[in-house]
Design a protein around this motif. Structure first.
Motif, PDB file in Angstrom:
ATOM      1  N   GLU A 188       0.830  -1.205   0.000  1.00 14.18           N
ATOM      2  CA  GLU A 188       0.000   0.000   0.000  1.00 14.18           C
ATOM      3  C   GLU A 188       0.862   1.252   0.000  1.00 14.18           C
ATOM      4  O   GLU A 188       0.543   2.232  -0.676  1.00 14.18           O
ATOM      5  CB  GLU A 188      -0.956  -0.027   1.186  1.00 14.18           C
ATOM      6  CG  GLU A 188      -2.073  -1.030   0.996  1.00 14.18           C
ATOM      7  CD  GLU A 188      -2.903  -1.281   2.243  1.00 14.18           C
ATOM      8  OE1 GLU A 188      -2.514  -0.819   3.345  1.00 14.18           O
ATOM      9  OE2 GLU A 188      -3.934  -1.956   2.115  1.00 14.18           O
ATOM     10  N   SER A 189       1.957   1.222   0.722  1.00 11.83           N
ATOM     11  CA  SER A 189       2.880   2.351   0.733  1.00 11.83           C
ATOM     12  C   SER A 189       3.497   2.553  -0.653  1.00 11.83           C
ATOM     13  O   SER A 189       3.588   3.684  -1.144  1.00 11.83           O
ATOM     14  CB  SER A 189       3.985   2.104   1.767  1.00 11.83           C
ATOM     15  OG  SER A 189       4.961   3.100   1.683  1.00 11.83           O
ATOM     16  N   PHE A 190       3.903   1.457  -1.275  1.00 15.34           N
ATOM     17  CA  PHE A 190       4.461   1.510  -2.623  1.00 15.34           C
ATOM     18  C   PHE A 190       3.436   2.067  -3.605  1.00 15.34           C
ATOM     19  O   PHE A 190       3.744   2.915  -4.436  1.00 15.34           O
ATOM     20  CB  PHE A 190       4.908   0.104  -3.043  1.00 15.34           C
ATOM     21  CG  PHE A 190       5.673   0.064  -4.334  1.00 15.34           C
ATOM     22  CD1 PHE A 190       6.979   0.522  -4.396  1.00 15.34           C
ATOM     23  CD2 PHE A 190       5.091  -0.425  -5.486  1.00 15.34           C
ATOM     24  CE1 PHE A 190       7.692   0.485  -5.584  1.00 15.34           C
ATOM     25  CE2 PHE A 190       5.787  -0.468  -6.679  1.00 15.34           C
ATOM     26  CZ  PHE A 190       7.097  -0.007  -6.726  1.00 15.34           C
ATOM     27  N   GLU A 191       2.181   1.611  -3.461  1.00  9.73           N
ATOM     28  CA  GLU A 191       1.100   2.086  -4.335  1.00  9.73           C
ATOM     29  C   GLU A 191       0.883   3.585  -4.135  1.00  9.73           C
ATOM     30  O   GLU A 191       0.773   4.346  -5.094  1.00  9.73           O
ATOM     31  CB  GLU A 191      -0.189   1.324  -4.028  1.00  9.73           C
ATOM     32  CG  GLU A 191      -1.398   1.832  -4.795  1.00  9.73           C
ATOM     33  CD  GLU A 191      -2.706   1.233  -4.310  1.00  9.73           C
ATOM     34  OE1 GLU A 191      -3.464   0.773  -5.150  1.00  9.73           O
ATOM     35  OE2 GLU A 191      -2.952   1.236  -3.087  1.00  9.73           O
ATOM     36  N   ARG A 192       0.839   4.005  -2.897  1.00 15.95           N
ATOM     37  CA  ARG A 192       0.583   5.403  -2.573  1.00 15.95           C
ATOM     38  C   ARG A 192       1.714   6.311  -3.044  1.00 15.95           C
ATOM     39  O   ARG A 192       1.478   7.389  -3.589  1.00 15.95           O
ATOM     40  CB  ARG A 192       0.367   5.531  -1.067  1.00 15.95           C
ATOM     41  CG  ARG A 192      -0.002   6.882  -0.575  1.00 15.95           C
ATOM     42  CD  ARG A 192      -0.264   6.918   0.941  1.00 15.95           C
ATOM     43  NE  ARG A 192       0.808   6.310   1.739  1.00 15.95           N
ATOM     44  CZ  ARG A 192       0.723   5.126   2.367  1.00 15.95           C
ATOM     45  NH1 ARG A 192      -0.396   4.421   2.288  1.00 15.95           N
ATOM     46  NH2 ARG A 192       1.727   4.650   3.068  1.00 15.95           N
ATOM     47  N   ASP A 193       2.958   5.869  -2.836  1.00  9.39           N
ATOM     48  CA  ASP A 193       4.107   6.723  -3.109  1.00  9.39           C
ATOM     49  C   ASP A 193       4.639   6.652  -4.535  1.00  9.39           C
ATOM     50  O   ASP A 193       5.229   7.602  -5.018  1.00  9.39           O
ATOM     51  CB  ASP A 193       5.256   6.379  -2.150  1.00  9.39           C
ATOM     52  CG  ASP A 193       4.875   6.616  -0.703  1.00  9.39           C
ATOM     53  OD1 ASP A 193       3.919   7.379  -0.452  1.00  9.39           O
ATOM     54  OD2 ASP A 193       5.525   6.011   0.178  1.00  9.39           O
ATOM     55  N   ILE A 194       4.462   5.514  -5.214  1.00  9.66           N
ATOM     56  CA  ILE A 194       5.146   5.331  -6.492  1.00  9.66           C
ATOM     57  C   ILE A 194       4.220   4.998  -7.651  1.00  9.66           C
ATOM     58  O   ILE A 194       4.223   5.694  -8.663  1.00  9.66           O
ATOM     59  CB  ILE A 194       6.252   4.258  -6.359  1.00  9.66           C
ATOM     60  CG1 ILE A 194       7.281   4.743  -5.345  1.00  9.66           C
ATOM     61  CG2 ILE A 194       6.897   3.940  -7.691  1.00  9.66           C
ATOM     62  CD1 ILE A 194       8.316   3.743  -4.952  1.00  9.66           C
ATOM     63  N   THR A 195       3.438   3.944  -7.539  1.00  5.85           N
ATOM     64  CA  THR A 195       2.734   3.433  -8.714  1.00  5.85           C
ATOM     65  C   THR A 195       1.350   3.997  -8.945  1.00  5.85           C
ATOM     66  O   THR A 195       0.835   3.916 -10.050  1.00  5.85           O
ATOM     67  CB  THR A 195       2.600   1.898  -8.640  1.00  5.85           C
ATOM     68  OG1 THR A 195       1.783   1.553  -7.518  1.00  5.85           O
ATOM     69  CG2 THR A 195       3.941   1.229  -8.562  1.00  5.85           C
ATOM     70  N   GLY A 196       0.708   4.484  -7.927  1.00  6.37           N
ATOM     71  CA  GLY A 196      -0.682   4.887  -8.082  1.00  6.37           C
ATOM     72  C   GLY A 196      -1.592   3.690  -7.907  1.00  6.37           C
ATOM     73  O   GLY A 196      -1.174   2.638  -7.429  1.00  6.37           O
ATOM     74  N   ALA A 197      -2.854   3.826  -8.302  1.00  7.55           N
ATOM     75  CA  ALA A 197      -3.845   2.769  -8.095  1.00  7.55           C
ATOM     76  C   ALA A 197      -3.394   1.444  -8.711  1.00  7.55           C
ATOM     77  O   ALA A 197      -2.986   1.393  -9.863  1.00  7.55           O
ATOM     78  CB  ALA A 197      -5.184   3.191  -8.678  1.00  7.55           C
ATOM     79  N   ASP A 198      -3.458   0.390  -7.920  1.00  2.78           N
ATOM     80  CA  ASP A 198      -3.050  -0.945  -8.344  1.00  2.78           C
ATOM     81  C   ASP A 198      -4.251  -1.877  -8.260  1.00  2.78           C
ATOM     82  O   ASP A 198      -4.732  -2.170  -7.166  1.00  2.78           O
ATOM     83  CB  ASP A 198      -1.910  -1.436  -7.447  1.00  2.78           C
ATOM     84  CG  ASP A 198      -1.413  -2.812  -7.816  1.00  2.78           C
ATOM     85  OD1 ASP A 198      -1.942  -3.417  -8.756  1.00  2.78           O
ATOM     86  OD2 ASP A 198      -0.478  -3.292  -7.146  1.00  2.78           O
ATOM     87  N   PRO A 199      -4.766  -2.346  -9.399  1.00  2.00           N
ATOM     88  CA  PRO A 199      -5.959  -3.202  -9.368  1.00  2.00           C
ATOM     89  C   PRO A 199      -5.699  -4.539  -8.675  1.00  2.00           C
ATOM     90  O   PRO A 199      -6.612  -5.103  -8.075  1.00  2.00           O
ATOM     91  CB  PRO A 199      -6.308  -3.393 -10.845  1.00  2.00           C
ATOM     92  CG  PRO A 199      -5.049  -3.127 -11.586  1.00  2.00           C
ATOM     93  CD  PRO A 199      -4.288  -2.125 -10.768  1.00  2.00           C
ATOM     94  N   ASP A 200      -4.469  -5.047  -8.719  1.00  2.00           N
ATOM     95  CA  ASP A 200      -4.130  -6.280  -8.007  1.00  2.00           C
ATOM     96  C   ASP A 200      -4.263  -6.083  -6.508  1.00  2.00           C
ATOM     97  O   ASP A 200      -4.859  -6.899  -5.803  1.00  2.00           O
ATOM     98  CB  ASP A 200      -2.694  -6.723  -8.324  1.00  2.00           C
ATOM     99  CG  ASP A 200      -2.510  -7.132  -9.770  1.00  2.00           C
ATOM    100  OD1 ASP A 200      -3.243  -8.026 -10.224  1.00  2.00           O
ATOM    101  OD2 ASP A 200      -1.646  -6.553 -10.439  1.00  2.00           O
ATOM    102  N   LEU A 201      -3.702  -4.998  -6.027  1.00  2.82           N
ATOM    103  CA  LEU A 201      -3.748  -4.715  -4.597  1.00  2.82           C
ATOM    104  C   LEU A 201      -5.178  -4.479  -4.125  1.00  2.82           C
ATOM    105  O   LEU A 201      -5.542  -4.879  -3.019  1.00  2.82           O
ATOM    106  CB  LEU A 201      -2.868  -3.506  -4.272  1.00  2.82           C
ATOM    107  CG  LEU A 201      -2.714  -3.173  -2.802  1.00  2.82           C
ATOM    108  CD1 LEU A 201      -2.146  -4.350  -2.020  1.00  2.82           C
ATOM    109  CD2 LEU A 201      -1.815  -1.948  -2.637  1.00  2.82           C
ATOM    110  N   ALA A 202      -5.992  -3.857  -4.960  1.00  2.00           N
ATOM    111  CA  ALA A 202      -7.395  -3.632  -4.593  1.00  2.00           C
ATOM    112  C   ALA A 202      -8.116  -4.965  -4.382  1.00  2.00           C
ATOM    113  O   ALA A 202      -8.878  -5.130  -3.417  1.00  2.00           O
ATOM    114  CB  ALA A 202      -8.101  -2.814  -5.669  1.00  2.00           C
TER     115      ALA A 202
END
Length: 173
Positions: free
Chosen positions: A98-112
């Motif tokens: 979640e930190s990686f998504e928030r700081d670098i990649t943006g919305a990640d459908p896998d993580l969702a």
């Protein structure tokens, strides 16, 4: 309507959660091969979601690896083993992603989808055999618990039922 982000897809197309879908497919294949519970049951879903979350969180950032390799199976076995703090492990891995998504990649459908699975596993309770007073899972090395009755049942979070089911299915795979 175009998605907020395309997560590396070409031409602004729809973001496809391939890592999660591969993890879910692998978990389904492992559970079906084991034949431990009836597909479509809540117990099966608990096992599939637990195993899919384990597979997904064990994967490297470069995408899913072949689940049939001995090292991959050994990793899943160690993570799902009795006594391993699986719940804490999931929380830590999810927080990192979640930190990686928030700081670098943006919305990640896998993580969702992984987040949805984790929410279901934590919030859904299933009626299962009471395996002891302490609420922990029983292990054959511990011997029988005289307080545990075969007919006694308790409500337990779905992940507590899915974890040993997934572990046994990996062994049978």
């Amino acid at each position: 309507m175009l998605p907020e982000g395309t997560n590396g897809t070409s031409g602004g197309g729809l973001a496809v959660p391939m890592a999660w879908l591969c993890a879910e497919y692998t978990a389904d294949e492992v559970l079906r091969t084991g034949g431990l519970v009836e597909p479509g049951s809540l117990e099966y879903r608990a096992g599939r979601e637990t195993l899919a979350l384990t597979v997904y969180l064990c994967e490297a950032n470069d995408g899913p690896a072949d689940g049939r390799t001995p090292s991959r199976l050994d990793e899943w076995l160690s993570v799902t083993a009795y006594g391993h703090p699986w719940r804490d492990w999931v929380r830590e891995r999810m927080a990192v992603r979640e930190s990686f998504e928030r700081d670098i990649t943006g919305a990640d459908p896998d993580l969702a989808l992984a987040r949805d699975a984790w929410t279901w596993l934590e919030r859904t309770e299933l009626l299962a055999a009471d395996l002891g007073e302490d609420g922990g899972l029983w292990h054959p090395a511990l011997g029988p618990d005289p307080a545990a009755g075969e007919s006694a049942q308790v409500w337990t979070p779905a992940w507590r039922l899915g974890l040993p089911l997934g572990h046994l299915a990996i062994h049978l795979y």
